[in-house]
Design a protein around this motif. Structure first.
Motif, PDB file in Angstrom:
ATOM      1  N   VAL A 163       0.836  -1.197   0.000  1.00 31.65           N
ATOM      2  CA  VAL A 163       0.000   0.000   0.000  1.00 31.65           C
ATOM      3  C   VAL A 163       0.873   1.251   0.000  1.00 31.65           C
ATOM      4  O   VAL A 163       0.568   2.234  -0.692  1.00 31.65           O
ATOM      5  CB  VAL A 163      -0.965  -0.004   1.199  1.00 31.65           C
ATOM      6  N   PHE A 164       1.986   1.225   0.742  1.00 33.19           N
ATOM      7  CA  PHE A 164       2.879   2.382   0.748  1.00 33.19           C
ATOM      8  C   PHE A 164       3.374   2.694  -0.665  1.00 33.19           C
ATOM      9  O   PHE A 164       3.372   3.858  -1.087  1.00 33.19           O
ATOM     10  CB  PHE A 164       4.070   2.147   1.682  1.00 33.19           C
TER      11      PHE A 164
ATOM     12  N   PRO B  85       2.263   5.449   7.798  1.00 28.19           N
ATOM     13  CA  PRO B  85       1.700   6.539   8.604  1.00 28.19           C
ATOM     14  C   PRO B  85       2.343   7.900   8.335  1.00 28.19           C
ATOM     15  O   PRO B  85       1.789   8.928   8.744  1.00 28.19           O
ATOM     16  CB  PRO B  85       1.970   6.091  10.048  1.00 28.19           C
ATOM     17  N   ASP B  86       3.519   7.932   7.665  1.00 30.42           N
ATOM     18  CA  ASP B  86       4.208   9.195   7.394  1.00 30.42           C
ATOM     19  C   ASP B  86       3.850   9.803   6.040  1.00 30.42           C
ATOM     20  O   ASP B  86       4.318  10.901   5.711  1.00 30.42           O
ATOM     21  CB  ASP B  86       5.733   8.985   7.438  1.00 30.42           C
ATOM     22  N   VAL B  87       3.046   9.088   5.256  1.00 28.73           N
ATOM     23  CA  VAL B  87       2.786   9.512   3.882  1.00 28.73           C
ATOM     24  C   VAL B  87       2.191  10.919   3.824  1.00 28.73           C
ATOM     25  O   VAL B  87       2.526  11.716   2.929  1.00 28.73           O
ATOM     26  CB  VAL B  87       1.867   8.491   3.176  1.00 28.73           C
ATOM     27  N   ALA B  88       1.313  11.255   4.762  1.00 28.47           N
ATOM     28  CA  ALA B  88       0.661  12.564   4.739  1.00 28.47           C
ATOM     29  C   ALA B  88       1.658  13.712   4.867  1.00 28.47           C
ATOM     30  O   ALA B  88       1.358  14.844   4.463  1.00 28.47           O
ATOM     31  CB  ALA B  88      -0.385  12.653   5.854  1.00 28.47           C
ATOM     32  N   ASP B  89       2.856  13.425   5.397  1.00 31.78           N
ATOM     33  CA  ASP B  89       3.872  14.466   5.579  1.00 31.78           C
ATOM     34  C   ASP B  89       4.849  14.554   4.411  1.00 31.78           C
ATOM     35  O   ASP B  89       5.765  15.381   4.435  1.00 31.78           O
ATOM     36  CB  ASP B  89       4.663  14.201   6.861  1.00 31.78           C
ATOM     37  N   MET B  90       4.695  13.712   3.404  1.00 29.28           N
ATOM     38  CA  MET B  90       5.648  13.657   2.293  1.00 29.28           C
ATOM     39  C   MET B  90       5.245  14.584   1.161  1.00 29.28           C
ATOM     40  O   MET B  90       4.068  14.714   0.830  1.00 29.28           O
ATOM     41  CB  MET B  90       5.753  12.217   1.768  1.00 29.28           C
TER      42      MET B  90
END
Length: 461
Positions: A109-110, A157-162
């Motif tokens: 999914v990532f 979980p970090d995707v929103a910050d990329m």
């Protein structure tokens, strides 16, 4: 197909989700899904008492827990996230898939929703150090960099910050790659040797899993390969994009190589010296290879002077030939990450003197024959413990060159082996924990084994 984390989570609403494995990689995933309002069943073969307060925390967020030996029984959720250590063809998953369940993973999914540049590293040895070096170099060069994957930090979980210009640098295991249908922009394969044959059905399956790191690249992709390794060198004709080889043994007309005591890079613009070998703080020829792989991966992204500054100060990653302590002139090194014979051989070759070696552990069904000659050449005392102690002993004693040296002793546990090493060591000696085996016979992972070794070493007087 949703291509952002927000659209993916929105698409899951109204569906049932199972996450198999409540561990380092999947616990943040479970929390991410629950906070998005998705119904999650968290499954794990461990019992409730093994999770302490985590079980209550997940239930308070709305998770249903399915724990214990029957954790896979009747699994039928709409979407099932497989933990990397679980084969995708276990009967319960195949039955669920036949009933219409979608089987996926946090990493799959990532790759689907990651909005930034992707660089990934795999291999049998050197993955973590190479991945860490690459991420460090990109960060020092000013890129906003995310480090994760098999290295212990999940990135979904970090995707929103990329942001699009950022870099996600991943370590990928064969288990994560088995079902991957996407590849990173830049792929690195450090080397390949027999490993994880307790889970993979064959060496061929293990190699095929590793190939997924590059098989789905387009023509714009970049593949970094170790040309000193026969298996990884054979990947070159299969690549769709650019292949950048590296070699410690031969000069290359294109790629990264060693000459005159330095790492060189040859590109269309010509040759240049990038990094003197004596400018690398980390010991061992395997770390020269790790830097070669990293230099090839960041070609055009990181200036050479920055690479030199970084190499002069980077002290490495814990549990990888980590100097624990010097006591009475004896140096104690923790190389608990060495869970295969090839990794232990690399560790032995990092020292000029013969070492007192502590080895043995969980049996991954990897032959130890290759270890015999290296032990004879580089070890002054061999101390064995764990499930594989007898197998390693037989492999060394059965080696044609073995004539009683080094002496071999078997101990009940790691503590007894450390105490024995301390008793026999003389000033100037090196005591090296480099097990050549996984840790699961006595410990939950290599890190716990390494920390236990360090505790015993700190307790010596």
């Amino acid at each position: 197909m949703p291509n952002t984390i927000q659209s993916y989570l929105s698409d899951l609403k109204g569906k049932t989700v199972a996450v198999i494995g409540i561990g380092v990689s999947n616990t943040p995933l479970i929390k991410l899904l629950l906070r998005a309002g998705i119904k999650v069943t968290a499954c794990d073969k461990a019992r409730r008492a093994d999770f302490g307060g985590l079980a209550e925390e997940l239930e308070s967020l709305g998770a249903e827990l399915r724990l214990g030996p029957d954790y896979l029984k009747g699994i039928d959720q709409d979407v099932i996230f497989r933990t990397p250590g679980l084969r995708p063809d276990v009967p319960e998953l195949l039955e669920a898939q036949a009933r219409g369940s979608v089987i996926t993973s946090e990493m799959e999914v990532f790759f689907q929703v990651c909005p930034c540049h992707l660089l990934a590293v795999t291999g049998s040895d050197g993955k973590t150090t190479t991945t860490t070096i690459i991420a460090g170099l990109l960060k020092e060069a000013g890129y906003h960099t995310f480090l994760g994957g098999n290295i212990g930090h999940p990135l979904l979980p970090d995707v929103a910050d990329m942001e699009p210009d950022d870099w996600a640098v991943l370590e990928l295991s064969s288990f994560q790659l088995m079902t991957m249908d996407r590849s990173p922009e830049i792929a690195v394969v450090t080397n390949l040797a027999p490993n994880h044959l307790d889970v993979h059905k064959s060496m061929e399956e293990y190699i095929d899993a590793k190939k997924n790191i590059f098989l789905h690249q387009g023509q714009g992709g970049k593949l970094v390969l170790n040309f000193d390794n026969e298996i990884t060198r054979s990947f070159a004709p299969l690549a769709r994009g650019q292949v950048i080889p590296f070699s410690r043994r031969e000069a290359l007309s294109q790629g990264v190589f060693v000459r005159d005591g330095a790492i060189w890079s040859a590109t269309a613009e010509g040759e240049r010296e990038v990094l003197p070998l004596d400018g690398i703080l980390l010991p061992g020829l395997h770390n020269v290879e790790n830097y070669m792989a990293a230099i090839a991966a960041v070609e055009g992204l990181v200036p050479d002077d920055l690479i030199r500054r970084f190499a002069a100060s980077f002290q490495g990653v814990a549990h990888r030939i980590e100097l624990v302590r010097t006591l009475d002139g004896v140096r104690y090194y923790n190389d608990s990450i060495a869970s295969s014979p090839s990794r232990t051989i690399a560790g032995l070759n990092s020292f000029q003197e013969k070492v007192i070696l502590i080895a043995g552990g969980y049996d991954k069904h990897i032959p130890f024959d290759v270890l015999g000659p290296e032990v004879i050449a580089h070890v002054k005392q061999l101390l064995l413990t764990g499930d594989t102690a007898d197998k390693i002993c037989d492999a060394v004693r059965g080696c044609p060159g073995y004539q009683g040296q080094p002496p071999i002793s078997i101990y009940e546990d790691l503590e007894a082996a450390v105490q024995a090493a301390h008793s026999m060591a003389q000033p100037g000696d090196v005591v090296l924990l480099s097990p050549a085996c996984a840790s699961f016979d006595r410990y939950k992972n290599f890190a716990e084994r390494g920390e236990t070794f360090k505790k015993y070493v700190y307790g010596l007087d």
